[in-house]
Design an enzyme around this catalytic site. Sequence first.
Site, short mmCIF file in Angstrom:
data_model
loop_
_atom_site.label_atom_id
_atom_site.label_comp_id
_atom_site.label_asym_id
_atom_site.label_seq_id
_atom_site.Cartn_x
_atom_site.Cartn_y
_atom_site.Cartn_z
CB SER A 141 -98.82 -42.41 -89.14
OG SER A 141 -99.51 -43.66 -89.17
CE1 TYR A 155 -94.42 -44.69 -90.78
CE2 TYR A 155 -96.46 -45.26 -89.65
CZ TYR A 155 -95.78 -44.54 -90.62
OH TYR A 155 -96.48 -43.67 -91.43
#
Length: 246
Positions: A141, A155
Amino acid sequence: MQPLTGKTALVTGGGRGIGAAIAQRLAGDGARVAITYSQSRDGADTLVREIESAGGEALALRADNRDAQALEAAVEEVAARYGAIDILINNAGIFHTGTIDQLTLEDFDRTMDINVRAVFGASKAALRHMPDGGRILTIGSNLALQVPWPGIGLYAMSKAALVGFTRGLARDLGERRINVNVIHPGSTDTDMNPADGELSDMQRGTMAIQRYNEPSDIAGMVAWLAGPDGRSVTGAEFTIDGGSNA
């Protein structure tokens, strides 16, 4: 001849979104494709039918990435059916938000189990069946590299861990000419983060090119790295985010 003819690819979390686009693209490039899914059985079955109707070969297996034994069993089933796993795409993941005062240790464990431990476990299991010259690609990501808002630290940590693992594994496997890379998508139009969602304008505001990714954008990079043109690329990161992290 298609560039991946004769190759077998395994895509974790391939039943929908980015994973499904990757599976379709690799199948279109000639690979036999196996996907795992945890809940989206209808989507996985539909994807298999679409690949088969286009003349490809596909297999869907249920395996929750948090269940290490189920994930390893899926890897073994793919290898038993096709004889080898040439390409592993570590795609499955979860996005859990919350500031540290809101998060629990269970939130931490679940996030790290699915986003990090499963990448380690799937890679280790697949390597037993991967010939020299194979590929391991992990979907990270752009939030691994920059955290623009509060509440996404857990995250971001889980995705940042994949960078170190990718670099280390690339060194470990260099003698076998197995390429290991990580791809960092930014905002991508999926059911988890639709381009017309309530937070989409805020996300576009961070981009130099104010356009959400299509899942096919990520799949295109995967296909290049998995194919012959990616043979000298390893231990690298590729960010596809419209310039959000520029």
